[in-house]
Design an enzyme around this catalytic site. Structure first.
Site, PDB file in Angstrom:
ATOM      1  N   SER A 127       0.838  -1.205   0.000  1.00 26.86           N
ATOM      2  CA  SER A 127       0.000   0.000   0.000  1.00 26.86           C
ATOM      3  C   SER A 127       0.871   1.252   0.000  1.00 26.86           C
ATOM      4  CB  SER A 127      -0.851  -0.021   1.271  1.00 26.86           C
ATOM      5  OG  SER A 127      -1.420   1.236   1.498  1.00 26.86           O
ATOM      6  N   TYR A 152      -2.334  -1.171  10.749  1.00 19.34           N
ATOM      7  CA  TYR A 152      -2.546  -1.814   9.433  1.00 19.34           C
ATOM      8  C   TYR A 152      -1.398  -1.415   8.497  1.00 19.34           C
ATOM      9  CZ  TYR A 152      -3.844  -1.542   4.560  1.00 19.34           C
ATOM     10  OH  TYR A 152      -3.792  -1.596   3.193  1.00 19.34           O
ATOM     11  N   LYS A 156       2.067  -3.556   6.601  1.00 19.70           N
ATOM     12  CA  LYS A 156       2.515  -3.557   5.199  1.00 19.70           C
ATOM     13  C   LYS A 156       3.996  -3.196   5.125  1.00 19.70           C
ATOM     14  CE  LYS A 156      -1.418  -4.595   3.305  1.00 19.70           C
ATOM     15  NZ  LYS A 156      -1.611  -5.923   2.713  1.00 19.70           N
TER      16      LYS A 156
HETATM   17  C1  UD1 Z   1      -6.856   4.631   3.630  1.00 26.81           C
HETATM   18  C2  UD1 Z   1      -5.878   4.296   4.710  1.00 26.81           C
HETATM   19  C3  UD1 Z   1      -4.685   3.645   4.090  1.00 26.81           C
HETATM   20  C4  UD1 Z   1      -5.115   2.432   3.282  1.00 26.81           C
HETATM   21  C5  UD1 Z   1      -6.163   2.824   2.264  1.00 26.81           C
HETATM   22  C6  UD1 Z   1      -6.706   1.562   1.616  1.00 26.81           C
HETATM   23  C7  UD1 Z   1      -6.188   5.946   6.526  1.00 26.81           C
HETATM   24  C8  UD1 Z   1      -5.601   7.090   7.258  1.00 26.81           C
HETATM   25  N1  UD1 Z   1      -5.491   5.484   5.482  1.00 26.81           N
HETATM   26  O1  UD1 Z   1      -6.275   5.593   2.762  1.00 26.81           O
HETATM   27  O2  UD1 Z   1      -3.796   3.244   5.106  1.00 26.81           O
HETATM   28  O3  UD1 Z   1      -4.017   1.864   2.625  1.00 26.81           O
HETATM   29  O4  UD1 Z   1      -7.238   3.502   2.892  1.00 26.81           O
HETATM   30  O5  UD1 Z   1      -7.800   1.820   0.817  1.00 26.81           O
HETATM   31  O6  UD1 Z   1      -7.255   5.471   6.852  1.00 26.81           O
HETATM   32  N2  UD1 Z   1     -12.749  10.716   3.710  1.00 26.81           N
HETATM   33  C9  UD1 Z   1     -13.776  11.526   4.120  1.00 26.81           C
HETATM   34  N3  UD1 Z   1     -14.866  10.938   4.690  1.00 26.81           N
HETATM   35  C10 UD1 Z   1     -14.967   9.573   4.859  1.00 26.81           C
HETATM   36  C11 UD1 Z   1     -13.903   8.764   4.441  1.00 26.81           C
HETATM   37  C12 UD1 Z   1     -12.792   9.366   3.873  1.00 26.81           C
HETATM   38  O7  UD1 Z   1     -13.724  12.740   3.988  1.00 26.81           O
HETATM   39  O8  UD1 Z   1     -15.990   9.100   5.403  1.00 26.81           O
HETATM   40  C13 UD1 Z   1     -11.570  11.335   3.066  1.00 26.81           C
HETATM   41  C14 UD1 Z   1     -10.281  11.113   3.824  1.00 26.81           C
HETATM   42  O9  UD1 Z   1     -10.076  12.147   4.733  1.00 26.81           O
HETATM   43  C15 UD1 Z   1      -9.260  11.104   2.691  1.00 26.81           C
HETATM   44  C16 UD1 Z   1     -10.030  10.616   1.472  1.00 26.81           C
HETATM   45  O10 UD1 Z   1     -11.403  10.727   1.810  1.00 26.81           O
HETATM   46  O11 UD1 Z   1      -8.838  12.395   2.439  1.00 26.81           O
HETATM   47  C17 UD1 Z   1      -9.729   9.172   1.141  1.00 26.81           C
HETATM   48  O12 UD1 Z   1      -9.916   8.409   2.318  1.00 26.81           O
HETATM   49  P1  UD1 Z   1      -9.877   6.813   2.323  1.00 26.81           P
HETATM   50  O13 UD1 Z   1     -10.763   6.278   1.273  1.00 26.81           O
HETATM   51  O14 UD1 Z   1     -10.116   6.361   3.719  1.00 26.81           O
HETATM   52  O15 UD1 Z   1      -8.394   6.478   1.859  1.00 26.81           O
HETATM   53  P2  UD1 Z   1      -6.989   6.954   2.512  1.00 26.81           P
HETATM   54  O16 UD1 Z   1      -7.175   7.637   3.789  1.00 26.81           O
HETATM   55  O17 UD1 Z   1      -6.233   7.660   1.464  1.00 26.81           O
END
Ligand code: UD1
Length: 356
Positions: A127, A152, A156
């Site tokens: 990842s 998690y 990795k």
């Molecule tokens: C997340 C994980 C990462 C993992 C990846 C796998 C965290 C901090 N990181 O990445 O370790 O490898 O998923 O798919 O969790 N967001 C919102 N509202 C939500 C959910 C997300 O605003 O309900 C935003 C987050 O702040 C982020 C973006 O959407 O900016 C993407 O989030 P997400 O899909 O969880 O991915 P990552 O955080 O990049």
């Protein structure tokens, strides 16, 4: 004779899409899965899509003895793709031992069993989380890794370090580690897709579940980041594009095209989209208005993350083909199909149809 590939975690989200691409590229597939976060129904869906039923073995890879037995039964396999791991970021911070135990014991047992049985090729599902808070963008594979915020993520990073040591000590063992950016989307058949256990952590399933009325409101975690609209930027990649990269990685190993015993490739599109970009595109593509609210930042989120994709292009001959519209549309179709099916099942279980 077809080349046999063992796919651990092959009933999961990325695993199942990869199994389809392998079958369609004429590989024989053996799926090992403990079904802890997936369903055996995936096997019949894979059969429906490809016309082929992969061999399926329900197994907990933490069980070293059982793992050895399965690998000795399939010692004619040419390689292993290792997806099997727990992946809920929030839960991993709450229950670190559970994550270290599952993700690392499974890895170690798999490595030991495959090498003992003479299977030399291994692809690891890694990842972009191993880059932590990057200083330069786009992120190349040479960017320094950092301790990820979550347990998690740390499993990795540790796994990649284990693989580095292992390839150094075992000269015949070859590894490709694929660092995924943000996989979203679903198969074009609408038969398989992401199925988060409980409340989704990730943006896309949260969006589709909100649009489907399962969640009341999407929380946007912060709009005060130093980005164009204040929301964080990520490199979203279609899961089918991602799956195809695994097939190319398998071929690279089987054809002995590797330049180093451990090769690492980023898998992303190289293009970053903000959370607001994703929300707006979802609304445009589906015509569904999303209920959302901006709230405070989520711990551990980095402002901006997108991949340099040159190495995968050059060495694997791979680049992502599918655009954000397609990623979002396929996620939405999958969510609707899944909800329809769930409603039919719960209706028939409650007998409501027969009451009419
Ligand atoms: C997340 C994980 C990462 C993992 C990846 C796998 C965290 C901090 N990181 O990445 O370790 O490898 O998923 O798919 O969790 N967001 C919102 N509202 C939500 C959910 C997300 O605003 O309900 C935003 C987050 O702040 C982020 C973006 O959407 O900016 C993407 O989030 P997400 O899909 O969880 O991915 P990552 O955080 O990049």
């Amino acid at each position: 004779m077809k080349d046999k590939i063992i796919v651990t975690g092959g009933c999961g989200y990325i695993g199942s899409h990869t199994v389809i691409e392998l079958l369609e590229s004429d590989f024989e597939v053996v799926i090992l899965d403990d079904l802890s976060n997936s369903s055996e129904a995936t096997i019949s869906r894979i059969k429906k899509i490809t016309g082929i039923s992969p061999i399926f073995i329900e197994i907990d890879l933490k069980d070293a003895r059982a793992t050895h037995k399965v690998f000795s039964d399939h010692k004619d396999a040419k390689g292993v793709i290792h997806f099997a791991a727990y992946k809920a970021v929030g839960e991993s911070v709450q229950e670190p031992i559970k994550y270290y135990k599952n993700n690392l014991f499974s890895l170690l047992n798999t490595l030991e069993a495959q090498v003992y049985n003479g299977i030399e090729n291994f692809i690891f599902s890694s990842s972009a989380t191993v880059y932590g808070m990057p200083n330069t963008l786009p992120i190349t594979e040479n960017n320094k890794t950092q301790r990820p915020f979550s347990t998690y993520g740390n499993t990795k990073k540790i796994a990649e370090e284990i693989l580095e040591d292992y390839t150094r000590s075992n000269k015949v063992f070859s590894v490709i580690s694929l660092r995924y950016f943000n996989p979203i989307g679903a198969h074009s058949s609408g038969e398989i897709g992401e199925l988060p256990n409980g409340i989704p952590n990730n943006l896309m399933p949260y969006i589709t579940q909100t649009a489907a009325g399962i969640r009341e409101k999407l929380m946007v975690y912060g709009n005060d980041y130093p980005t164009k609209d204040g929301t964080p930027i990520r490199d979203y990649i279609h899961v089918v594009d991602l799956a195809k990269a695994h097939v190319l990685a398998v071929k690279r190993l089987l054809n002995k095209e590797q330049e180093m015993a451990l090769e690492i490739f980023n898998l992303g599109t190289g293009v970053g989209y903000s959370v607001m970009d994703v929300i707006k595109t979802f609304e445009t593509v589906t015509g569904v208005k999303l209920n959302y609210e901006v709230t405070s930042r989520r711990d551990g989120d980095v402002p901006e993350l997108y991949a340099s994709i040159n190495l995968a292009k050059e060495k694997l001959g791979w680049s992502a083909k599918k655009a954000l519209d397609d990623m979002i549309n396929s996620s939405w179709i999958w969510e609707q199909n899944f909800q329809n099916e769930t409603n039919v099942i719960s209706k028939s279980l409650s007998g409501s149809d027969s009451l009419k």
